[in-house]
Design an enzyme around this catalytic site. Structure first.
Site, PDB file in Angstrom:
ATOM      1  N   HIS A  57       0.805  -1.212   0.000  1.00 15.09           N
ATOM      2  CA  HIS A  57       0.000   0.000   0.000  1.00 15.09           C
ATOM      3  C   HIS A  57       0.841   1.265   0.000  1.00 15.09           C
ATOM      4  O   HIS A  57       0.306   2.362   0.122  1.00 15.09           O
ATOM      5  CB  HIS A  57      -0.938  -0.006   1.211  1.00 15.09           C
ATOM      6  CG  HIS A  57      -1.785  -1.241   1.298  1.00 15.09           C
ATOM      7  ND1 HIS A  57      -1.401  -2.346   2.030  1.00 15.09           N
ATOM      8  CD2 HIS A  57      -2.968  -1.550   0.716  1.00 15.09           C
ATOM      9  CE1 HIS A  57      -2.335  -3.286   1.905  1.00 15.09           C
ATOM     10  NE2 HIS A  57      -3.283  -2.826   1.118  1.00 15.09           N
ATOM     11  N   HIS A  69      -5.248   0.628  -2.955  1.00 13.80           N
ATOM     12  CA  HIS A  69      -6.067   0.762  -4.131  1.00 13.80           C
ATOM     13  C   HIS A  69      -5.811   2.126  -4.775  1.00 13.80           C
ATOM     14  O   HIS A  69      -5.708   3.134  -4.098  1.00 13.80           O
ATOM     15  CB  HIS A  69      -7.548   0.570  -3.809  1.00 13.80           C
ATOM     16  CG  HIS A  69      -8.115   1.479  -2.750  1.00 13.80           C
ATOM     17  ND1 HIS A  69      -7.727   1.414  -1.428  1.00 13.80           N
ATOM     18  CD2 HIS A  69      -9.020   2.498  -2.831  1.00 13.80           C
ATOM     19  CE1 HIS A  69      -8.381   2.327  -0.729  1.00 13.80           C
ATOM     20  NE2 HIS A  69      -9.169   3.000  -1.548  1.00 13.80           N
ATOM     21  N   GLY A  90     -10.517  -0.323  -8.157  1.00 14.76           N
ATOM     22  CA  GLY A  90     -11.430   0.563  -8.874  1.00 14.76           C
ATOM     23  C   GLY A  90     -11.090   0.784 -10.337  1.00 14.76           C
ATOM     24  O   GLY A  90     -11.521   1.777 -10.931  1.00 14.76           O
ATOM     25  N   SER A 116     -14.240  -6.463  -9.095  1.00 14.52           N
ATOM     26  CA  SER A 116     -15.644  -6.320  -9.481  1.00 14.52           C
ATOM     27  C   SER A 116     -15.829  -5.945 -10.947  1.00 14.52           C
ATOM     28  O   SER A 116     -16.870  -6.239 -11.542  1.00 14.52           O
ATOM     29  CB  SER A 116     -16.340  -5.289  -8.588  1.00 14.52           C
ATOM     30  OG  SER A 116     -15.717  -4.024  -8.694  1.00 14.52           O
TER      31      SER A 116
END
Length: 211
Positions: free
Chosen positions: A105, A125, A160, A181
């Site tokens: 991260h 992210h 994302g 996703s």
């Protein structure tokens, strides 16, 4: 010539069975599939892994999250490690054939991971992500710093990501992207995976044309 960026799909979400089925559908268009379910037992992960392998997903595409024992048991090509996992140096020393990724991260976490023997890192992210509600994204600036400090070693961007993001991610130095996703929650996972693959290949063609 630009080395083709790698496309990783990560399983997860509210319905894990549906996520595994989405991975099976998307498999022809991705380089790696991460079997990731933090709540699952080793036995459950093994069963899901065998389901993927029986659906003709090559072991050379399968990466098991955290569980080195499951990766070895099913013949997966690699393992994705987190802060609580075995250290990458331990895994590479004992099982040098495994591809070892580390989730990071920050730029310095990436440097530490590579120093300890990681083959690549997942950095994220990068953008707002439904899987990280309320958490601020790291953004492109930290991605750029991470890729700079990595010194050419593989940094896979995560979080994302939509196909439209791919040009700026690759300009920031990412050598691949990881999607959860965007593929797993799509109505047609195969079509979604093709869109990501097409966006990656388009950037490779454009880069080589201007090289």
């Amino acid at each position: 010539m630009m080395v083709a960026p790698k496309l990783h799909m990560i399983t997860g979400g509210e319905s894990f069975d549906a996520s595994v089925q989405a991975a099976i559908q998307a498999a022809p268009w991705v380089d790696y599939i991460h079997l990731r379910n933090k709540a699952a037992s080793a036995c459950q992960l093994e069963a899901w892994a065998h389901r993927m392998l029986q659906a003709s997903i090559s072991p050379s595409k399968l990466i098991i999250n955290d569980r080195v024992d499951v990766a070895l048991a099913v013949g997966a090509c690699g393992v994705q490690l987190a802060w609580h996992s075995l250290r990458p140096g331990t895994v590479k020393l004992r099982w040098p054939h495994l591809l070892v990724g580390v989730s990071v991260h920050s730029p310095h976490e990436a440097v530490d991971a590579f120093t300890e023997g990681a083959d690549y890192v997942l950095f994220g992210h990068v953008y707002e992500s439904a899987s990280k509600p309320g958490e601020s994204p790291r953004g492109l600036h930290l991605l750029e710093e991470t890729t700079r400090l990595a010194g050419g070693k593989p940094v896979i961007a995560l979080g994302g990501i939509q196909p439209a993001h791919i040009p700026e991610l690759l300009r920031s130095g990412a050598t691949g992207i990881a999607v959860l996703s965007g593929i797993g929650a799509a109505v047609n996972p195969a079509h979604a995976a093709q869109e990501y693959r097409s966006a990656v290949l388009k950037e490779v063609i454009l880069h080589d044309a201007h090289d």
